[in-house]
Design an enzyme around this catalytic site. Structure first.
Site, short mmCIF file in Angstrom:
data_model
loop_
_atom_site.label_atom_id
_atom_site.label_comp_id
_atom_site.label_asym_id
_atom_site.label_seq_id
_atom_site.Cartn_x
_atom_site.Cartn_y
_atom_site.Cartn_z
CE LYS A 13 48.50 38.80 43.23
NZ LYS A 13 47.77 37.53 43.41
NE ARG A 88 42.67 40.69 43.25
CZ ARG A 88 43.35 40.07 44.22
NH1 ARG A 88 44.25 40.70 44.94
NH2 ARG A 88 43.13 38.80 44.46
NE ARG A 127 45.84 30.23 49.13
CZ ARG A 127 45.80 31.38 48.44
NH1 ARG A 127 46.91 31.94 48.04
NH2 ARG A 127 44.66 31.93 48.12
NE ARG A 129 43.01 33.26 51.29
CZ ARG A 129 43.59 34.02 50.39
NH1 ARG A 129 44.89 34.21 50.42
NH2 ARG A 129 42.89 34.59 49.44
NE ARG A 140 40.28 33.96 45.37
CZ ARG A 140 41.01 33.08 46.03
NH1 ARG A 140 40.51 31.91 46.37
NH2 ARG A 140 42.24 33.37 46.35
P1 AMP Z 1 43.94 37.71 47.72
O1 AMP Z 1 44.39 37.35 49.10
O2 AMP Z 1 44.86 38.67 47.05
O3 AMP Z 1 43.66 36.50 46.87
O4 AMP Z 1 42.56 38.49 47.88
C1 AMP Z 1 41.44 37.85 48.48
C2 AMP Z 1 40.16 38.62 48.15
O5 AMP Z 1 40.26 39.96 48.65
C3 AMP Z 1 39.86 38.78 46.68
O6 AMP Z 1 39.20 37.64 46.15
C4 AMP Z 1 38.94 40.02 46.71
O7 AMP Z 1 37.64 39.70 47.15
C5 AMP Z 1 39.60 40.87 47.78
N1 AMP Z 1 40.62 41.78 47.21
C6 AMP Z 1 41.98 41.71 47.39
N2 AMP Z 1 42.62 42.68 46.73
C7 AMP Z 1 41.66 43.39 46.09
C8 AMP Z 1 41.66 44.52 45.22
N3 AMP Z 1 42.80 45.13 44.85
N4 AMP Z 1 40.47 44.97 44.76
C9 AMP Z 1 39.31 44.40 45.11
N5 AMP Z 1 39.23 43.32 45.91
C10 AMP Z 1 40.39 42.82 46.41
#
Ligand code: AMP
Length: 183
Positions: A13, A88, A127, A129, A140
């Site tokens: 995404k 989320r 990746r 990260r 996750r």
């Molecule tokens: P992502 O880069 O989208 O995989 O997000 C990395 C991390 O950021 C996630 O594992 C959460 O800890 C936090 N995070 C991102 N978006 C949200 C959200 N909408 N609500 C809560 N935590 C978030």
């Protein structure tokens, strides 16, 4: 136009949000990127984010809703936006609804990316990260299944859900998305 991108970590995404921003002029609001910036800048939000991100758990709904409400009200979003990584949880979806009511507009499409779990794990491990360790990835994916996947039904009932096959050529997926949202 206002679009939500929904799908598990590693579903692509983020990549598709960037292509949409570059090719449609919609603003791209990527929660993960905003939080990583806050961590780098060492802000109060960054301190909360760091702990949750390394664990793979979600930040509290009210923190994320506040952050996104502010960005959605900014001039960069006046022509529409792509929400990447938000909402989320059901709490966030309901919070988003309140913000949209205040702004006087709605969501046009919710694009839901389907990718098999073994492919997600393969992509995330490749990746590199900080939060892409095997243990955090497991958490996750579990958090996605428990807290985020109920949003699929939530938006299906609203008639907004558009399933996307998330395995294949990145450009083909982008073109398919463009055809869906232009139709
Ligand atoms: P992502 O880069 O989208 O995989 O997000 C990395 C991390 O950021 C996630 O594992 C959460 O800890 C936090 N995070 C991102 N978006 C949200 C959200 N909408 N609500 C809560 N935590 C978030």
């Amino acid at each position: 136009m206002r679009i939500i991108l929904l799908g598990p970590p590693g579903c692509g995404k983020g990549t598709q949000a960037e292509l949409l921003r570059n090719n449609t002029g919609l603003a791209q609001l990527t929660t993960g990127e905003m939080l990583r910036e806050a961590v780098t800048q060492g802000t109060e939000l960054g301190a909360i984010a760091k702990r949750h991100m390394l664990e793979g758990t979600l930040l509290p709904d009210e923190v994320i809703i506040g952050l996104m409400a502010e960005r959605m009200r900014s001039p960069e979003c006046s022509e529409g936006y792509v929400l990447d990584g938000f909402p989320r949880s059901l709490g966030q979806a309901k919070g988003l609804e309140k913000v949209l009511e205040q702004l006087g507009h709605g969501i046009d499409h919710v694009l839901s990316f389907n990718v098999p779990e073994e492919e997600l794990v393969r992509r995330l491990l490749g990746r590199g990260r900080a939060d892409d360790t095997e243990e955090t990835i497991r958490t996750r994916l579990k958090v996605y299944a428990e807290q985020t996947s109920p949003l699929l039904d939530y938006y299906k009932h609203k008639g907004l859900l558009r399933p996307i096959e998330g395995v294949g050529d990145i450009k083909d997926i982008h073109l398919y998305i463009c055809s869906l949202i232009e139709a």
